[in-house]
Enzyme design. Structure first.
Site, PDB file in Angstrom:
ATOM      1  N   GLU A 254      -2.289  -8.857   3.913  1.00  0.00           N
ATOM      2  CA  GLU A 254      -2.556  -9.307   5.293  1.00  0.00           C
ATOM      3  C   GLU A 254      -4.027  -9.186   5.656  1.00  0.00           C
ATOM      4  OE1 GLU A 254      -0.835  -6.686   4.378  1.00  0.00           O
ATOM      5  OE2 GLU A 254      -1.750  -4.948   5.349  1.00  0.00           O
TER       6      GLU A 254
ATOM      7  N   CYS B 270       0.825  -1.208   0.000  1.00  0.00           N
ATOM      8  CA  CYS B 270       0.000   0.000   0.000  1.00  0.00           C
ATOM      9  C   CYS B 270       0.864   1.266   0.000  1.00  0.00           C
ATOM     10  CB  CYS B 270      -1.000  -0.024   1.158  1.00  0.00           C
ATOM     11  SG  CYS B 270      -2.248   1.273   1.028  1.00  0.00           S
TER      12      CYS B 270
ATOM     13  N   HIS C  98      -3.871  -4.926   0.392  1.00  0.00           N
ATOM     14  CA  HIS C  98      -3.319  -5.400   1.662  1.00  0.00           C
ATOM     15  C   HIS C  98      -3.395  -6.929   1.715  1.00  0.00           C
ATOM     16  CE1 HIS C  98      -2.859  -1.552   3.800  1.00  0.00           C
ATOM     17  NE2 HIS C  98      -3.847  -1.153   3.044  1.00  0.00           N
TER      18      HIS C  98
END
Lengths: 255, 206
Positions: B183, B79, B181
């Site tokens: 994660e 990001c 993202h």
């Protein structure tokens, strides 16, 4: 294409998920950490957890829960309930929340929204609005309520949503007080009115009783995401079933 | 050791949770010395590119990262960790970034809901080992208001449609960076970290 999001909501009190008494029979437990993980595995696009008691002593319990959820849930986690200060926001974000939902304090103290957005970025600040239909005029209007729906504010909901975005909210979580808990569908008009007013995503909440209700809020209500609690908690449908239902009817969904 | 660079603007906990889930250990650090000794680094990020750059400079990490990438060591940016690699960002009135990848960071066009928030599909422009085990068109979680425009389009290995084609993955040698993202992108997202760690490890033993 950007998918519409399906978001289960966990209302937590005293460290347990509440809402619905038959809940415990359907799921092994009302443990928020286990439930968040279960919903994650079922395909939740995001998880929202609201601390509905939000007393000072329970604050730390909530921080612990957030830490534990974030260890095993790899979708965004939004946390709300009783957030009053920048410190509250910081603590939750550091615990593993990706977003915080600010409701009462946002209206009473709008600089909390702007300061939090400046400090942590708009993407992590959700302004939650509880709204109730007023009058019977042809042009429907909604009034914002605070303090868990207990206190009328005299503020009109779409105007407040617009203002909240100007202050720095990156998303609006919109709950219809009239529809909440009735499982008779979202307030579509309210959802559409706010979605068409603001330039940030709107999450519709309150009233989901069926998979078709989700579809109507996303399509007719133009919501970017829907929150549902009872239909998932009571096992009316699983998250995967809801997503398959929506995808089959042409709604952009991540399966 | 994998270092997650903590410069005060990253969701470091989410990233370290993801690495831990994969059975690897990562150190969260803001020390240039510790970063230099790592085998691979991950630069996460949320918030604004201008703040991220200010923090990286204040912590003397900007130079460490530049040198790291110049040496061709394994790097994963996420990001804001992608956006800071370019020359300038429109955010905060054209702020100067690291200039590792020539190009600009632009605001998403008006008329779209901004931020671009939610799950969107990544079209794999070329086959790349970071996509191993991930189907073309798989969805990832995005959350951003600005997007990267590298001058060299051949670096764009993943692209996502949001009104315009948005560059969502960049690769240049041992540098990989994603706009989304991983994660927060479920099991598919964890696969990106797993692939990166595998590639980074292979690089170490080359």
């Amino acid at each position: 294409m950007l998918a519409k999001r399906i978001i289960p909501c966990l209302d937590v009190a005293g460290g347990r998920v509440v809402k619905g008494t038959s809940f415990v029979q359907l799921r092994d437990s009302g443990d928020p950490v286990e439930l968040a993980h279960l919903y994650y595995q079922e395909g939740a696009d995001e998880v929202v957890m609201l601390d509905i008691t939000a007393t000072a002593e329970e604050r730390h319990t909530v921080t612990d829960i957030v830490e534990n959820i974030s260890e095993n849930v790899f979708v965004p986690l939004a946390v709300g309930g009783g957030i009053r200060s920048i410190d509250d926001v910081r603590r939750l974000l550091l615990s593993g929340a990706d977003k915080v939902c600010i409701n009462t304090a946002a209206l009473l103290n709008p600089t909390l929204v702007s300061k939090s957005a400046d400090k942590f970025g708009s993407q992590s600040i959700v302004v939650a609005i509880d709204a109730k239909r007023i009058g019977r005029a042809k042009q429907a209007q909604w009034e914002v309520y605070i303090c868990a729906g207990q206190r009328a504010t005299g503020t009109e909901a779409t105007a407040w949503a617009k203002r909240a975005v100007e202050l720095g909210a990156g998303e609006i979580l919109l709950t219809s007080i009239d529809a909440d808990g009735h499982r008779a569908g979202y307030d579509i008009e309210l959802t559409r009115a706010v979605s068409e007013t603001v330039t940030v995503p709107v999450i519709a909440s309150g009233g989901a009783g069926s998979m078709e209700d989700l579809r109507r809020a996303l399509v007719s209500g133009k919501a970017d995401a829907v929150i549902a609690a009872s239909i998932f908690h009571y096992g009316i449908c699983s998250i995967l079933e809801a997503k398959e239902y929506l995808a089959k009817r042409g709604v952009a969904i991540r399966i | 050791m994998i270092a997650i660079v903590d410069y005060g603007a990253g969701n470091v906990r989410s990233v370290s949770n993801a690495i831990a889930k994969l059975g690897h250990q990562a150190t969260v650090t803001s020390e240039p010395g510790e970063v230099a000794n790592a085998k691979a680094i991950i630069v996460p990020g949320v918030g604004s590119a201008a703040d991220a750059m200010a923090n990286l400079r204040a912590l003397k990490l900007a130079e460490s990262i530049k040198q790291w990438i110049a040496e061709g060591r394994p790097f994963l940016g996420v990001c804001i960790g992608l956006q800071i690699l370019l020359t300038v960002s429109e955010e905060g009135g054209w702020c100067e970034c690291l200039g590792i990848i020539p190009g600009r960071v632009r605001r998403l066009p008006r008329g779209l809901k901004v931020p671009h928030m939610g799950w969107n599909q990544v079209k794999q422009k070329v086959s790349h080992p970071v996509f191993d085990g991930i189907p073309d068109g798989a969805s990832f979680y995005f959350l951003h208001s600005y997007y990267v425009e590298p001058a060299d389009r051949s670096l764009v290995i993943g692209e996502t449609e949001y009104g315009i084609p948005v560059c969502s993955v960049i690769a240049a040698g041992n540098l990989i960076a994603t706009q989304f993202h991983p994660e927060k992108s479920g099991e598919t997202g964890l696969k990106i970290y797993e692939n990166f760690i595998r590639l980074a490890t292979a690089h170490i033993y080359q």
